[in-house]
Design a protein around this motif. Structure first.
Motif, mmCIF file in Angstrom:
data_model
loop_
_atom_site.group_PDB
_atom_site.id
_atom_site.type_symbol
_atom_site.label_atom_id
_atom_site.label_comp_id
_atom_site.label_asym_id
_atom_site.label_seq_id
_atom_site.Cartn_x
_atom_site.Cartn_y
_atom_site.Cartn_z
ATOM 1 N N ALA A 114 0.829 -1.208 0.000
ATOM 2 C CA ALA A 114 0.000 0.000 0.000
ATOM 3 C C ALA A 114 0.860 1.253 0.000
ATOM 4 C CB ALA A 114 -0.927 -0.007 1.213
ATOM 5 N N ILE A 115 1.972 1.208 0.718
ATOM 6 C CA ILE A 115 2.875 2.357 0.776
ATOM 7 C C ILE A 115 3.520 2.600 -0.592
ATOM 8 C CG2 ILE A 115 5.034 3.192 1.780
ATOM 9 C CD1 ILE A 115 4.171 1.679 4.347
ATOM 10 N N ILE A 116 3.923 1.522 -1.246
ATOM 11 C CA ILE A 116 4.496 1.650 -2.590
ATOM 12 C C ILE A 116 3.482 2.280 -3.533
ATOM 13 C CG2 ILE A 116 5.332 0.357 -4.588
ATOM 14 C CD1 ILE A 116 6.434 -1.722 -2.599
ATOM 15 N N SER A 117 2.251 1.786 -3.471
ATOM 16 C CA SER A 117 1.197 2.309 -4.335
ATOM 17 C C SER A 117 0.922 3.779 -4.037
ATOM 18 C CB SER A 117 -0.080 1.483 -4.141
ATOM 19 O OG SER A 117 -1.141 2.001 -4.905
ATOM 20 N N ASN A 149 18.337 -0.805 -4.339
ATOM 21 C CA ASN A 149 17.624 -1.358 -5.485
ATOM 22 C C ASN A 149 16.386 -0.543 -5.845
ATOM 23 O OD1 ASN A 149 19.412 -3.551 -5.673
ATOM 24 N ND2 ASN A 149 18.313 -4.617 -4.032
ATOM 25 N N GLN A 150 16.222 0.611 -5.185
ATOM 26 C CA GLN A 150 15.090 1.496 -5.441
ATOM 27 C C GLN A 150 13.745 0.837 -5.136
ATOM 28 O OE1 GLN A 150 15.480 4.860 -6.373
ATOM 29 N NE2 GLN A 150 17.514 4.261 -5.705
ATOM 30 N N SER A 151 13.719 -0.125 -4.226
ATOM 31 C CA SER A 151 12.439 -0.702 -3.809
ATOM 32 C C SER A 151 12.021 -0.024 -2.515
ATOM 33 C CB SER A 151 12.566 -2.217 -3.593
ATOM 34 O OG SER A 151 13.484 -2.494 -2.567
ATOM 35 N N TRP A 152 10.725 0.230 -2.399
ATOM 36 C CA TRP A 152 10.225 0.953 -1.230
ATOM 37 C C TRP A 152 10.199 0.035 -0.025
ATOM 38 C CZ3 TRP A 152 9.766 5.963 -2.207
ATOM 39 C CH2 TRP A 152 9.532 6.358 -3.514
ATOM 40 N N ARG A 153 10.696 0.558 1.079
ATOM 41 C CA ARG A 153 10.654 -0.222 2.313
ATOM 42 C C ARG A 153 10.266 0.703 3.456
ATOM 43 N NH1 ARG A 153 12.859 -5.227 2.296
ATOM 44 N NH2 ARG A 153 14.073 -5.824 0.484
ATOM 45 N N PHE A 154 9.218 0.333 4.147
ATOM 46 C CA PHE A 154 8.826 1.096 5.330
ATOM 47 C C PHE A 154 9.353 0.380 6.558
ATOM 48 C CE2 PHE A 154 5.514 2.058 8.599
ATOM 49 C CZ PHE A 154 5.926 3.359 8.814
ATOM 50 N N ASN A 155 10.117 1.089 7.365
ATOM 51 C CA ASN A 155 10.708 0.489 8.552
ATOM 52 C C ASN A 155 9.621 0.216 9.584
ATOM 53 O OD1 ASN A 155 12.259 -0.330 10.661
ATOM 54 N ND2 ASN A 155 13.289 1.629 10.983
ATOM 55 N N THR A 156 9.173 -1.031 9.647
ATOM 56 C CA THR A 156 8.068 -1.386 10.537
ATOM 57 C C THR A 156 8.531 -1.869 11.905
ATOM 58 O OG1 THR A 156 8.061 -3.630 9.615
ATOM 59 C CG2 THR A 156 6.568 -2.016 8.614
ATOM 60 N N ASN A 157 9.834 -1.856 12.155
ATOM 61 C CA ASN A 157 10.333 -2.353 13.434
ATOM 62 C C ASN A 157 9.816 -1.536 14.613
ATOM 63 O OD1 ASN A 157 11.840 -4.360 12.176
ATOM 64 N ND2 ASN A 157 13.624 -3.036 11.920
ATOM 65 N N PHE A 230 -7.697 1.683 4.681
ATOM 66 C CA PHE A 230 -8.828 0.874 4.228
ATOM 67 C C PHE A 230 -8.325 -0.381 3.513
ATOM 68 C CE2 PHE A 230 -10.070 5.370 4.118
ATOM 69 C CZ PHE A 230 -11.063 5.345 5.081
ATOM 70 N N LYS A 231 -9.223 -1.335 3.397
ATOM 71 C CA LYS A 231 -8.889 -2.579 2.712
ATOM 72 C C LYS A 231 -9.935 -2.825 1.630
ATOM 73 C CE LYS A 231 -7.160 -7.194 3.879
ATOM 74 N NZ LYS A 231 -7.030 -8.195 4.978
ATOM 75 N N ARG A 232 -9.455 -2.963 0.397
ATOM 76 C CA ARG A 232 -10.345 -3.155 -0.739
ATOM 77 C C ARG A 232 -9.858 -4.333 -1.569
ATOM 78 N NH1 ARG A 232 -10.359 1.854 -4.541
ATOM 79 N NH2 ARG A 232 -8.221 1.100 -4.822
ATOM 80 N N GLU A 233 -10.726 -5.320 -1.729
ATOM 81 C CA GLU A 233 -10.403 -6.512 -2.522
ATOM 82 C C GLU A 233 -9.101 -7.157 -2.049
ATOM 83 O OE1 GLU A 233 -10.388 -5.205 -6.559
ATOM 84 O OE2 GLU A 233 -12.561 -4.891 -6.640
ATOM 85 N N GLY A 234 -8.939 -7.224 -0.735
ATOM 86 C CA GLY A 234 -7.780 -7.896 -0.154
ATOM 87 C C GLY A 234 -6.519 -7.068 -0.088
ATOM 88 N N LYS A 235 -6.566 -5.810 -0.556
ATOM 89 C CA LYS A 235 -5.386 -4.950 -0.549
ATOM 90 C C LYS A 235 -5.633 -3.715 0.317
ATOM 91 C CE LYS A 235 -3.608 -6.310 -5.093
ATOM 92 N NZ LYS A 235 -3.127 -5.832 -6.412
ATOM 93 N N VAL A 236 -4.581 -3.278 0.997
ATOM 94 C CA VAL A 236 -4.667 -2.085 1.830
ATOM 95 C C VAL A 236 -4.502 -0.849 0.952
ATOM 96 C CG1 VAL A 236 -3.577 -0.790 3.714
ATOM 97 C CG2 VAL A 236 -3.830 -3.279 3.880
ATOM 98 N N VAL A 237 -5.344 0.154 1.187
ATOM 99 C CA VAL A 237 -5.300 1.408 0.430
ATOM 100 C C VAL A 237 -5.079 2.543 1.424
ATOM 101 C CG1 VAL A 237 -6.492 2.931 -1.178
ATOM 102 C CG2 VAL A 237 -6.913 0.455 -1.250
ATOM 103 N N ILE A 238 -4.002 3.319 1.210
ATOM 104 C CA ILE A 238 -3.645 4.391 2.128
ATOM 105 C C ILE A 238 -3.867 5.772 1.519
ATOM 106 C CG2 ILE A 238 -1.726 5.484 3.359
ATOM 107 C CD1 ILE A 238 -0.524 2.748 3.781
ATOM 108 N N SER A 239 -3.465 5.957 0.278
ATOM 109 C CA SER A 239 -3.383 7.289 -0.323
ATOM 110 C C SER A 239 -4.738 7.958 -0.491
ATOM 111 C CB SER A 239 -2.696 7.200 -1.686
ATOM 112 O OG SER A 239 -2.675 8.472 -2.302
ATOM 113 N N GLU A 240 -4.784 9.249 -0.123
ATOM 114 C CA GLU A 240 -5.991 10.044 -0.379
ATOM 115 C C GLU A 240 -6.141 10.377 -1.855
ATOM 116 O OE1 GLU A 240 -3.900 12.444 2.148
ATOM 117 O OE2 GLU A 240 -4.047 10.565 3.246
#
Length: 303
Positions: A114-117, A149-157, A230-240
């Motif tokens: 969701a964060i990447i999206s 590698n330019q992949s998004w990572r959110f530090n969830t620790n 929110f969660k839509r069709e099994g995926k989390v949606v964050i962005s307004e």
């Protein structure tokens, strides 16, 4: 069996049997005396026996109560209900005595996706000439979490999504909002962050575009605030930037305010549409109070 052993047993029996008979006789006489003492016309004659009888009965009754209290199963829902009935009768009345159960914790992989999206939508928005950044607390963190590698990572620790770190006064209000959003508007919601440590709060406050509240200035440290998505069709949606999510945040704010929560979408400086908090009357924002309030929900969760 040898003759000597049999003879020894017989001798022992002759010694023991009279003793057993005497004990049984004395016990029988004592029972008779106790029963006789219980008669109404024997109150004065056998008062001392009656006192012992009352004492023994009381001890047996008290012991039974103690055993029942210690061994009976603990009902965590009832514990939380009793707690709210005492400290927050308003939400207890709104719930009509019903304690709501938290949903399962959201999967880390879904949050990361969701964060990447969200960041991709933000990049598209900026490329199209719109400069207003998304308002969630995650946007600034993402900028600092791009690896080689330019992949998004959110530090969830450091992110806590455990419902038991939320104070019951806030948790039950939030769960009521979750329920209304699902039943009335068909929006499924997930908890992105609840309790927030002082260290993480100070880290976030270093960027004024994320938050200006330092440790123990935010309701997160007291278990009285959270950020949702929110969660839509099994995926989390964050962005307004997502029209469906944007509509959800507006509805979320309305419902949250209807149960006594403060919605971050109405703030003047930094709008945080996924944020709500319960501004508990008389709250003293100290480390001791933060520890107390953020752990009050853990007892019921552990039992």
């Amino acid at each position: 069996m040898s003759f000597e052993l049999r003879q020894k047993l017989q001798q022992n029996s002759k010694i023991i049997m009279p003793m057993i008979k005497e004990k049984l006789k004395n016990s029988f006489l004592f029972i008779q005396k106790v029963n006789h003492a219980a008669e109404e016309n024997q109150t004065q004659s056998f008062w001392y026996i009656q006192q012992w009888w009352i004492l023994i009965s009381s001890l047996l009754l008290f012991g039974s109560i103690i055993v029942f209290a210690v061994t009976r199963p603990i009902n965590p829902i009832k514990i939380e209900a009793d707690y709210l009935k005492e400290v927050d009768p308003q939400i207890y009345t709104l719930l009509n005595g019903e304690m709501l159960t938290p949903p399962p914790e959201v999967e880390e992989s879904l949050v990361n996706e969701a964060i990447i999206s969200a960041m991709q939508l933000e990049q598209q928005n900026q490329n199209s000439g719109h400069s207003n950044p998304i308002s969630t607390i995650f946007s600034e963190n993402l900028q600092d979490n791009i690896d080689e590698n330019q992949s998004w990572r959110f530090n969830t620790n450091l992110v806590d999504r455990k419902w038991d770190r939320l104070n019951p006064r806030y948790k039950q209000r939030l769960l009521m909002v979750f329920k209304i959003m699902k039943e009335r508007y068909n929006y499924e919601m997930v908890l992105l962050e609840g309790y927030r440590s002082p260290a993480r709060q100070n880290m976030l406050s270093s960027n004024i575009n994320t938050t200006r509240a330092k440790a123990f200035q935010s309701y997160h440290q007291f278990g009285l605030a959270s950020d949702i998505a929110f969660k839509r069709e099994g995926k989390v949606v964050i962005s307004e930037r997502d029209p469906w999510a944007w509509r959800g945040y507006q509805l979320y704010g309305e419902v949250a305010e209807s149960v006594g929560l403060t919605w971050g979408g109405r703030w003047k400086s930094i709008q945080d549409y996924g944020h709500t908090e319960y501004r508990m009357p008389g709250l003293k924002k100290t480390a001791e109070m933060a520890e107390k309030l953020s752990t009050e929900g853990q007892f019921s969760a552990q039992n």
